[in-house]
Motif scaffolding. Structure first.
Motif, short mmCIF file in Angstrom:
data_model
loop_
_atom_site.label_atom_id
_atom_site.label_comp_id
_atom_site.label_asym_id
_atom_site.label_seq_id
_atom_site.Cartn_x
_atom_site.Cartn_y
_atom_site.Cartn_z
N PHE A 96 0.85 -1.20 0.00
CA PHE A 96 0.00 0.00 0.00
C PHE A 96 0.89 1.25 0.00
O PHE A 96 1.98 1.24 0.56
N ILE A 97 0.40 2.30 -0.60
CA ILE A 97 1.15 3.55 -0.76
C ILE A 97 1.70 4.10 0.56
O ILE A 97 2.75 4.75 0.59
N ALA A 98 1.00 3.82 1.67
CA ALA A 98 1.40 4.38 2.97
C ALA A 98 2.80 3.95 3.41
O ALA A 98 3.46 4.67 4.16
N THR A 99 3.26 2.78 2.95
CA THR A 99 4.60 2.34 3.34
C THR A 99 5.63 3.36 2.86
O THR A 99 6.66 3.59 3.51
N ALA A 100 5.36 4.01 1.73
CA ALA A 100 6.27 5.03 1.19
C ALA A 100 5.94 6.43 1.70
O ALA A 100 6.83 7.19 2.07
N THR A 101 4.65 6.77 1.75
CA THR A 101 4.29 8.15 2.13
C THR A 101 4.63 8.44 3.58
O THR A 101 4.92 9.58 3.93
N SER A 102 4.62 7.41 4.42
CA SER A 102 4.97 7.61 5.83
C SER A 102 6.41 8.10 5.97
O SER A 102 6.73 8.84 6.89
N ALA A 103 7.28 7.70 5.05
CA ALA A 103 8.68 8.17 5.06
C ALA A 103 8.76 9.56 4.43
O ALA A 103 9.38 10.48 4.98
N LEU A 104 8.11 9.71 3.27
CA LEU A 104 8.17 10.98 2.54
C LEU A 104 7.55 12.13 3.33
O LEU A 104 7.88 13.29 3.11
N LEU A 105 6.67 11.80 4.24
CA LEU A 105 6.04 12.82 5.09
C LEU A 105 7.08 13.71 5.77
O LEU A 105 6.85 14.89 5.99
N PHE A 106 8.22 13.12 6.13
CA PHE A 106 9.25 13.94 6.80
C PHE A 106 10.59 13.92 6.05
O PHE A 106 11.63 14.19 6.61
N GLY A 107 10.53 13.61 4.76
CA GLY A 107 11.74 13.74 3.95
C GLY A 107 12.69 12.56 4.00
O GLY A 107 13.81 12.64 3.52
N ALA A 108 12.25 11.43 4.58
CA ALA A 108 13.04 10.21 4.46
C ALA A 108 12.72 9.63 3.07
O ALA A 108 11.61 9.79 2.56
N ILE A 109 13.72 8.99 2.46
CA ILE A 109 13.59 8.62 1.05
C ILE A 109 13.36 7.13 0.88
O ILE A 109 14.23 6.31 1.20
N PRO A 110 12.19 6.75 0.37
CA PRO A 110 11.97 5.32 0.12
C PRO A 110 12.81 4.82 -1.05
O PRO A 110 12.87 5.47 -2.09
N VAL A 111 13.46 3.69 -0.85
CA VAL A 111 14.18 3.01 -1.93
C VAL A 111 13.40 1.73 -2.17
O VAL A 111 13.27 0.89 -1.28
N ILE A 112 12.83 1.63 -3.37
CA ILE A 112 11.84 0.59 -3.64
C ILE A 112 12.50 -0.63 -4.26
O ILE A 112 13.16 -0.52 -5.30
N VAL A 113 12.33 -1.80 -3.62
CA VAL A 113 12.90 -3.03 -4.17
C VAL A 113 11.79 -4.02 -4.51
O VAL A 113 10.69 -3.95 -3.96
N ASP A 114 12.11 -4.96 -5.37
CA ASP A 114 11.10 -5.91 -5.84
C ASP A 114 10.83 -6.99 -4.79
O ASP A 114 11.59 -7.15 -3.83
N VAL A 115 9.75 -7.71 -5.02
CA VAL A 115 9.35 -8.78 -4.11
C VAL A 115 9.74 -10.14 -4.72
O VAL A 115 10.06 -10.23 -5.90
N ALA A 116 9.70 -11.18 -3.88
CA ALA A 116 10.04 -12.53 -4.35
C ALA A 116 8.83 -13.10 -5.10
O ALA A 116 7.69 -12.94 -4.65
N PRO A 117 9.06 -13.78 -6.25
CA PRO A 117 7.94 -14.26 -7.06
C PRO A 117 7.09 -15.32 -6.35
O PRO A 117 5.89 -15.42 -6.61
N ASP A 118 7.67 -16.10 -5.46
CA ASP A 118 6.91 -17.18 -4.83
C ASP A 118 6.08 -16.73 -3.64
O ASP A 118 5.33 -17.52 -3.06
N SER A 119 6.21 -15.44 -3.24
CA SER A 119 5.46 -14.99 -2.06
C SER A 119 4.91 -13.57 -2.19
O SER A 119 4.02 -13.19 -1.45
N LEU A 120 5.47 -12.79 -3.10
CA LEU A 120 5.19 -11.35 -3.23
C LEU A 120 5.57 -10.58 -1.96
O LEU A 120 5.09 -9.48 -1.72
N LEU A 121 6.47 -11.17 -1.16
CA LEU A 121 7.02 -10.49 0.02
C LEU A 121 8.39 -9.93 -0.34
O LEU A 121 9.06 -10.44 -1.25
N ILE A 122 8.82 -8.89 0.37
CA ILE A 122 10.10 -8.22 0.09
C ILE A 122 11.22 -9.25 -0.07
O ILE A 122 11.34 -10.19 0.74
N ASP A 123 12.01 -9.10 -1.13
CA ASP A 123 13.05 -10.07 -1.46
C ASP A 123 14.36 -9.68 -0.76
O ASP A 123 14.96 -8.65 -1.09
N PRO A 124 14.81 -10.47 0.22
CA PRO A 124 16.00 -10.10 0.99
C PRO A 124 17.25 -9.86 0.12
O PRO A 124 18.06 -8.99 0.45
N ASP A 125 17.40 -10.62 -0.97
CA ASP A 125 18.56 -10.39 -1.85
C ASP A 125 18.52 -8.99 -2.46
O ASP A 125 19.55 -8.31 -2.58
#
Ligand SMILES: *Cc1c(COP(=O)(O)O)cnc(C)c1O
Length: 397
Positions: A96-125
């Motif tokens: 959801f967009i809030a994961t990024a906007t919560s950082a941008l609200l105070f100028g922290a910069i989201p760095v967006i990485v892809d998810v794992a294909p078998d789970s759609l969860l954040i890919d540790p690699d």
């Protein structure tokens, strides 16, 4: 073959799925107690203390700080663990967009990485590859209610001296290797917005195991006060970000139903996987054996490659919807979100791009969602879903 409802055939189902929210006498009783106390705000401590204590204990955490919503819970958590404007925070694209906007609200910069294909969860690699000298924190999102790979993410965070925050908005009650999610990392945030698995209309919570960090979060949400200080003693910059007593009352009642609902969703999700994975053209997601409890906020499944490559996903969704089944398409990944990219450019002065082919494919080509309330139905409800999906998919043979 029976004709599709979109073409005028009779739909598999005309009955509604279970309504959300579910509530009863317990909510009424606790709400009235707050009403009659006259202490309605977040400083009343009529029900809030009990809620924070119970919520922390339920997730094996030591401390809880309640707040207005899940977005602000993330902002508070980042600030409490020391994220500053200009710091980079690694987040997944499929959220959801809030994961990024919560950082941008105070100028922290989201760095967006892809998810794992078998789970759609954040890919540790991908997380490890995105670390720079400016990285301060990782936000693991337990998307759909499935815990992200906390063991691996914690190793990465420790190795690079990064803070680890769990966006658990969709995962109330979930467990990773037998342990409640939320405070496996440095902080974990929750949302009680209307669609979430326990809801008070709106609301948020943050869990911690470190008292100092919890106190900092409390101060941020309480106008910069300190717990032992005077009313007009403001030691830090903070805001009034408190939850009300009415929300706490509803949530205490909702928590009383949580175990039973978790069990029911887990059971129905297993039945769905058994039914859907038997359909030629449909593929279900596996489950990491270290996920002890899955919160099943969403049930995600997908069209298999052969089918996805030759159909339009939105057409398939319309056809299944017409059969009486409320499947949805899901997120547009954050790397494709113009508002987020523009805001990152505003803060950094750079046009940044993020490559997230797994999320894009999930969004555009193959992934379908069912919402948590559907999983609170009967076995017959689940069978209707399987029947409808099979009916639609067959027409593409
Ligand atoms: C709902 C949600 C949020 C935001 O919570 P709100 O209470 O709506 O502010 C953040 N992250 C995820 C993953 C969510 O699903």
């Amino acid at each position: 073959m029976k004709s599709l409802a979109v073409n005028g055939g009779s739909p598999v189902r005309t009955k509604a799925f279970p309504d959300w929210p579910i509530f009863g006498q317990e909510e009424e009783k606790l709400l009235l107690e707050v009403l009659h106390s006259g202490k309605w705000g977040g400083t009343g401590r009529i029900k809030l203390q009990e809620l924070e204590d119970k919520f922390a204990a339920y997730h094996d955490a030591k401390y809880a700080v309640s707040c207005v919503n899940g977005t602000i819970a993330l902002t508070i958590a980042m600030q409490a663990v020391g994220v500053q404007p200009g710091d980079e925070v690694i987040i997944p694209s499929y959220t959801f967009i809030a994961t990024a906007t919560s950082a941008l609200l105070f100028g922290a910069i989201p760095v967006i990485v892809d998810v794992a294909p078998d789970s759609l969860l954040i890919d540790p690699d991908k997380v490890e590859a995105a670390i720079t000298p400016k990285t301060k924190a990782i936000i693991a999102v337990h998307i759909a209610g499935a815990p992200a790979n906390m063991s691996r993410l914690k190793e990465i965070a420790d190795k690079h001296k990064l803070k680890l925050i769990e966006d658990s908005a969709q995962a109330v009650g979930a467990k990773w290797e037998g342990r409640g999610i939320g405070a496996i990392g440095d902080a974990g945030t929750f949302s009680f917005q209307s669609s979430k698995n326990i809801n008070a209309g709106e609301g948020g919570m943050i869990l911690f195991n470190d008292e100092e960090v919890a106190d900092r979060a409390w101060s941020i949400a309480n106008v910069g006060r300190i717990r032992s200080g005077a009313w007009y003693q403001h030691e830090h910059i903070g805001w009034n970000l408190r939850m009300t007593e009415f929300q706490a009352a509803i949530l205490l009642a909702q928590m009383g139903r949580l175990d039973e609902q978790i069990k029911l969703r887990e059971n129905n999700s297993r039945l769905l996987t058994a039914g859907l994975s038997a359909i030629d053209g449909i593929e279900c997601f596996g489950r990491d054996p270290r996920i002890t409890v899955h919160a099943n906020h969403l049930y995600m499944f997908k069209l298999n490659k052969a089918l996805a490559d030759r159909v339009n996903k939105e057409d398939v969704i319309k056809q299944i919807n017409a059969e009486g089944i409320p499947v949805a398409s899901g997120y547009v990944p954050l790397n494709k979100n113009k508002a987020i990219l523009t805001e990152i450019e505003k803060w950094t002065g750079e046009k940044r791009e993020f490559s997230c082919p797994v999320s894009e494919r999930a969004s555009e080509k193959d992934v379908l969602w069912l919402h948590q309330n559907v999983l609170l139905g009967t076995e017959e409800d689940i069978q209707d879903i399987v029947t409808a999906v099979e009916k639609v998919v067959r027409t593409y043979e």
